[in-house]
Design a protein around this motif. Structure first.
Motif, PDB file in Angstrom:
ATOM      1  N   ASN A  10      45.659 -36.129 -41.829  1.00 42.38           N
ATOM      2  CA  ASN A  10      47.185 -35.661 -42.224  1.00 42.38           C
ATOM      3  C   ASN A  10      48.512 -36.592 -40.949  1.00 42.38           C
ATOM      4  OD1 ASN A  10      46.674 -34.313 -44.858  1.00 42.38           O
ATOM      5  ND2 ASN A  10      46.976 -32.845 -43.358  1.00 42.38           N
ATOM      6  N   ARG A  11      48.016 -36.542 -39.422  1.00 44.41           N
ATOM      7  CA  ARG A  11      49.263 -37.407 -38.779  1.00 44.41           C
ATOM      8  C   ARG A  11      49.101 -38.808 -38.783  1.00 44.41           C
ATOM      9  NH1 ARG A  11      47.652 -31.839 -36.299  1.00 44.41           N
ATOM     10  NH2 ARG A  11      46.500 -33.135 -34.935  1.00 44.41           N
ATOM     11  N   ALA A  12      47.563 -39.288 -39.156  1.00 47.14           N
ATOM     12  CA  ALA A  12      46.998 -40.271 -39.755  1.00 47.14           C
ATOM     13  C   ALA A  12      48.310 -40.881 -40.404  1.00 47.14           C
ATOM     14  CB  ALA A  12      45.904 -40.757 -39.224  1.00 47.14           C
ATOM     15  N   MET A  13      48.069 -40.835 -42.090  1.00 41.76           N
ATOM     16  CA  MET A  13      48.187 -40.906 -42.414  1.00 41.76           C
ATOM     17  C   MET A  13      50.209 -41.021 -42.314  1.00 41.76           C
ATOM     18  SD  MET A  13      46.400 -41.848 -45.036  1.00 41.76           S
ATOM     19  CE  MET A  13      46.871 -41.645 -46.511  1.00 41.76           C
ATOM     20  N   LEU A  14      50.765 -39.898 -41.986  1.00 38.63           N
ATOM     21  CA  LEU A  14      51.827 -39.880 -41.575  1.00 38.63           C
ATOM     22  C   LEU A  14      52.304 -41.315 -40.652  1.00 38.63           C
ATOM     23  CD1 LEU A  14      54.691 -38.964 -41.941  1.00 38.63           C
ATOM     24  CD2 LEU A  14      54.137 -37.634 -39.542  1.00 38.63           C
ATOM     25  N   LEU A  15      51.514 -41.049 -39.915  1.00 40.92           N
ATOM     26  CA  LEU A  15      51.969 -42.934 -39.188  1.00 40.92           C
ATOM     27  C   LEU A  15      51.996 -44.011 -39.780  1.00 40.92           C
ATOM     28  CD1 LEU A  15      50.405 -42.087 -35.830  1.00 40.92           C
ATOM     29  CD2 LEU A  15      52.630 -42.753 -36.314  1.00 40.92           C
ATOM     30  N   TYR A  16      50.629 -44.251 -40.594  1.00 45.26           N
ATOM     31  CA  TYR A  16      50.515 -45.231 -41.455  1.00 45.26           C
ATOM     32  C   TYR A  16      51.074 -45.862 -42.628  1.00 45.26           C
ATOM     33  CZ  TYR A  16      47.892 -46.650 -46.008  1.00 45.26           C
ATOM     34  OH  TYR A  16      48.034 -47.023 -47.653  1.00 45.26           O
ATOM     35  N   ARG A  17      52.263 -44.486 -43.049  1.00 45.76           N
ATOM     36  CA  ARG A  17      52.922 -44.598 -43.913  1.00 45.76           C
ATOM     37  C   ARG A  17      54.566 -45.598 -43.350  1.00 45.76           C
ATOM     38  NH1 ARG A  17      50.624 -39.595 -46.655  1.00 45.76           N
ATOM     39  NH2 ARG A  17      49.288 -40.290 -48.858  1.00 45.76           N
ATOM     40  N   LEU A  18      54.718 -45.000 -42.640  1.00 51.46           N
ATOM     41  CA  LEU A  18      55.282 -44.981 -41.509  1.00 51.46           C
ATOM     42  C   LEU A  18      55.505 -46.565 -40.924  1.00 51.46           C
ATOM     43  CD1 LEU A  18      56.657 -42.475 -39.135  1.00 51.46           C
ATOM     44  CD2 LEU A  18      58.443 -43.617 -40.660  1.00 51.46           C
ATOM     45  N   GLY A  19      54.203 -46.965 -40.438  1.00 54.76           N
ATOM     46  CA  GLY A  19      54.045 -48.407 -40.246  1.00 54.76           C
ATOM     47  C   GLY A  19      53.496 -49.597 -41.785  1.00 54.76           C
ATOM     48  N   GLY A  20      53.608 -49.036 -42.146  1.00 54.62           N
ATOM     49  CA  GLY A  20      53.116 -49.892 -43.625  1.00 54.62           C
ATOM     50  C   GLY A  20      54.164 -51.132 -44.102  1.00 54.62           C
ATOM     51  N   LYS A  21      55.433 -50.214 -43.501  1.00 52.18           N
ATOM     52  CA  LYS A  21      56.730 -51.347 -44.403  1.00 52.18           C
ATOM     53  C   LYS A  21      58.151 -50.406 -43.450  1.00 52.18           C
ATOM     54  CE  LYS A  21      57.379 -48.712 -47.801  1.00 52.18           C
ATOM     55  NZ  LYS A  21      57.283 -47.945 -49.640  1.00 52.18           N
ATOM     56  N   ASP A  22      58.631 -51.679 -43.474  1.00 48.58           N
ATOM     57  CA  ASP A  22      60.513 -51.291 -42.969  1.00 48.58           C
ATOM     58  C   ASP A  22      61.207 -50.293 -44.022  1.00 48.58           C
ATOM     59  OD1 ASP A  22      60.955 -52.221 -40.970  1.00 48.58           O
ATOM     60  OD2 ASP A  22      62.241 -54.242 -41.772  1.00 48.58           O
ATOM     61  N   PRO A  23      61.440 -49.142 -43.716  1.00 45.20           N
ATOM     62  CA  PRO A  23      62.104 -48.892 -42.336  1.00 45.20           C
ATOM     63  C   PRO A  23      60.903 -48.370 -40.472  1.00 45.20           C
ATOM     64  CG  PRO A  23      63.439 -47.629 -43.372  1.00 45.20           C
ATOM     65  CD  PRO A  23      62.109 -47.935 -43.925  1.00 45.20           C
ATOM     66  N   GLY A  24      60.718 -47.638 -41.612  1.00 44.35           N
ATOM     67  CA  GLY A  24      58.988 -47.030 -40.757  1.00 44.35           C
ATOM     68  C   GLY A  24      59.084 -47.964 -39.595  1.00 44.35           C
ATOM     69  N   GLN A  25      58.677 -49.617 -39.604  1.00 44.79           N
ATOM     70  CA  GLN A  25      58.401 -50.356 -38.398  1.00 44.79           C
ATOM     71  C   GLN A  25      59.360 -50.279 -37.742  1.00 44.79           C
ATOM     72  OE1 GLN A  25      56.174 -53.948 -40.185  1.00 44.79           O
ATOM     73  NE2 GLN A  25      54.591 -53.190 -41.148  1.00 44.79           N
ATOM     74  N   SER A  26      60.331 -50.369 -37.680  1.00 43.39           N
ATOM     75  CA  SER A  26      61.401 -50.732 -36.842  1.00 43.39           C
ATOM     76  C   SER A  26      61.458 -49.381 -36.497  1.00 43.39           C
ATOM     77  CB  SER A  26      62.840 -50.616 -37.279  1.00 43.39           C
ATOM     78  OG  SER A  26      62.727 -52.364 -38.344  1.00 43.39           O
ATOM     79  N   TRP A  27      61.369 -48.031 -37.071  1.00 41.90           N
ATOM     80  CA  TRP A  27      61.346 -46.533 -36.198  1.00 41.90           C
ATOM     81  C   TRP A  27      60.083 -46.507 -35.348  1.00 41.90           C
ATOM     82  CZ3 TRP A  27      58.924 -42.229 -35.771  1.00 41.90           C
ATOM     83  CH2 TRP A  27      59.438 -41.448 -35.032  1.00 41.90           C
ATOM     84  N   ILE A  28      59.420 -47.079 -35.565  1.00 41.15           N
ATOM     85  CA  ILE A  28      58.188 -47.287 -34.752  1.00 41.15           C
ATOM     86  C   ILE A  28      58.165 -47.562 -33.556  1.00 41.15           C
ATOM     87  CG2 ILE A  28      56.132 -47.356 -34.543  1.00 41.15           C
ATOM     88  CD1 ILE A  28      55.108 -46.602 -36.819  1.00 41.15           C
ATOM     89  N   LEU A  29      58.780 -48.501 -33.962  1.00 41.41           N
ATOM     90  CA  LEU A  29      58.999 -49.811 -32.538  1.00 41.41           C
ATOM     91  C   LEU A  29      60.469 -49.550 -31.408  1.00 41.41           C
ATOM     92  CD1 LEU A  29      57.962 -52.429 -31.994  1.00 41.41           C
ATOM     93  CD2 LEU A  29      57.356 -51.895 -33.890  1.00 41.41           C
ATOM     94  N   ARG A  30      61.570 -48.634 -32.242  1.00 39.20           N
ATOM     95  CA  ARG A  30      62.422 -48.170 -31.757  1.00 39.20           C
ATOM     96  C   ARG A  30      62.503 -47.164 -30.524  1.00 39.20           C
ATOM     97  NH1 ARG A  30      66.127 -49.133 -36.236  1.00 39.20           N
ATOM     98  NH2 ARG A  30      65.355 -46.991 -36.620  1.00 39.20           N
ATOM     99  N   ALA A  31      61.226 -46.160 -31.389  1.00 39.10           N
ATOM    100  CA  ALA A  31      61.260 -44.868 -30.909  1.00 39.10           C
ATOM    101  C   ALA A  31      60.269 -44.953 -29.283  1.00 39.10           C
ATOM    102  CB  ALA A  31      59.957 -43.756 -31.707  1.00 39.10           C
ATOM    103  N   THR A  32      59.107 -46.199 -29.422  1.00 42.14           N
ATOM    104  CA  THR A  32      58.816 -46.887 -28.471  1.00 42.14           C
ATOM    105  C   THR A  32      58.854 -47.398 -27.371  1.00 42.14           C
ATOM    106  OG1 THR A  32      57.324 -48.276 -30.092  1.00 42.14           O
ATOM    107  CG2 THR A  32      55.998 -46.428 -30.294  1.00 42.14           C
ATOM    108  N   SER A  33      59.142 -47.827 -27.978  1.00 41.69           N
ATOM    109  CA  SER A  33      60.300 -48.880 -27.259  1.00 41.69           C
ATOM    110  C   SER A  33      60.758 -48.069 -25.457  1.00 41.69           C
ATOM    111  CB  SER A  33      61.250 -49.716 -27.145  1.00 41.69           C
ATOM    112  OG  SER A  33      61.714 -49.826 -28.101  1.00 41.69           O
ATOM    113  N   LEU A  34      61.565 -47.063 -26.356  1.00 39.10           N
ATOM    114  CA  LEU A  34      62.183 -46.017 -25.478  1.00 39.10           C
ATOM    115  C   LEU A  34      61.423 -45.422 -24.494  1.00 39.10           C
ATOM    116  CD1 LEU A  34      64.725 -45.175 -27.758  1.00 39.10           C
ATOM    117  CD2 LEU A  34      65.247 -46.506 -26.187  1.00 39.10           C
TER     118      LEU A  34
END
Length: 353
Positions: free
Chosen positions: A307-331
């Motif tokens: 379930n947690r991997a599915m959440l990441l997968y859905r976030l990482g598949g397209k914007d704005p999720g991809q941008s959110w991942i990049l912003r969060a992990t850059s900080l």
């Protein structure tokens, strides 16, 4: 009476090893006649390594490439962090064959070049993503319209050195890719893309790759002067990510690997889940427990990570999720290590298996 395992991939071969070592008469029916490639990111997490070690196989002895870093890339942004464990890049071509040979050494009978068409007489079903009638998986939701590609490359010496020790996840609109070194100085590039995005790119592997190289200077640099090592890429479609088998009262078939549960490739833990299903099913079978009991136990172990991997997968598949991942992990780059930890089988479950 021989225990029949349909499928000689990771889950089937591991189960054969465990049951044969326990003194059971085991037969594995594998449709391939020899080593063959499979679509897989080919990343061995620490959990998968531990299971292999318990069976008597060490990834390093098979030539696996050591990986201890993770890089997330999107456009011109790149974030690098240490993994919370040391992984290995190892092809299924080599690993599956070594494990199947090991099962034979443990005492299992291996029948190759045979195709199982139904489950009559089968106790363990380990046919991967291939369904058999009348045992088709019952999916809660139909699979998404996703297409997967896999190609091996011989990178330039400079890019081999730059990629060494790192698994790279490359995000792009409509999908993502994974790039890492495996044995014999090969690089494995896997892409997962929505069918609509593939059609927009031209509908073919070459057209898609060309578009991605235009959009990602990082990937373009990696593949500069690279030589493809397969005549054409391996492909797959409509993978049921997020599937966890729902047990039925009285069922007798033990489903293993992708027949039991399918975690998004984003997590890098698919091989470990296959090995875990083999270990758990073997133990419970030897204890005299039912297939229903096994599937309930497996669901308890894997539902949270999936379930947690599915959440990441859905976030990482397209914007704005991809941008959110990049912003969060850059900080906070350590978030990547946290994500890696919480999309894996829990430690207490591994000990019980």
């Amino acid at each position: 009476m021989s225990i029949v395992i349909a499928g000689g991939g990771l889950a089937g071969a591991a189960t054969a090893c465990l049951l044969a070592r326990a003194g059971r008469d085991v037969t594995v029916i594998e449709r391939s006649t020899g080593p063959h490639h499979k679509i897989c990111g080919e990343f061995l997490s620490i959990e998968a390594q531990n299971y292999l070690s318990q069976l008597g196989l060490e990834p390093a002895s098979l030539g696996g490439h050591t990986i201890d870093r993770l890089r997330i890339v999107r456009g011109e942004t790149s974030i690098l962090t240490k993994l919370p464990f040391r992984g290995f890049g190892l092809t299924r071509y080599r690993l599956d064959e070594a494990l199947l040979a090991h099962a034979a050494t443990c005492g299992a009978t291996i029948r190759r070049g045979e195709t199982v068409t139904d489950v009559e007489g089968v106790t363990f079903l380990a046919t991967g993503k291939h369904d058999l009638r009348p045992s088709r998986r019952e999916l809660v939701e139909p699979p998404e319209e996703l297409v997967g590609f896999k190609m091996y490359f011989k990178l330039s010496a400079a890019q081999q050195a730059a990629l060494a020790g790192t698994v790279e996840v490359i995000l792009f609109e409509g999908g993502y890719g994974g790039l890492q070194m495996v044995e014999d100085n090969q690089a494995n590039l896997c892409l997962l893309v929505h069918r609509a995005r593939l059609a927009e790119a031209g509908g073919t592997w070459h057209a898609l790759l060309s578009k991605l190289l235009e959009a990602s200077s990082h990937l373009k640099i990696r593949l500069t002067d690279a030589q493809p090592l397969l005549d054409r890429p391996l492909t797959i479609a409509r993978v049921p990510y997020g599937h966890v088998h729902r047990p039925k009262a009285g069922e007798t078939l033990f489903r293993l690997g992708d027949q039991a549960c399918v975690i998004p490739s984003f997590s890098g833990d698919g091989m470990a889940l296959s090995m875990h299903s083999a270990a758990l099913a073997s133990r419970l079978y030897l204890e005299g427990r039912s297939a229903e009991h096994y599937h309930r136990a497996l669901a308890r172990d894997v539902s949270g990570p999936i379930n947690r991997a599915m959440l990441l997968y859905r976030l990482g598949g397209k914007d704005p999720g991809q941008s959110w991942i990049l912003r969060a992990t850059s900080l906070l780059p350590s978030l990547l290590r946290v994500a890696a930890r919480y999309t894996r089988v829990p430690h207490h479950a591994l000990l019980s298996a």
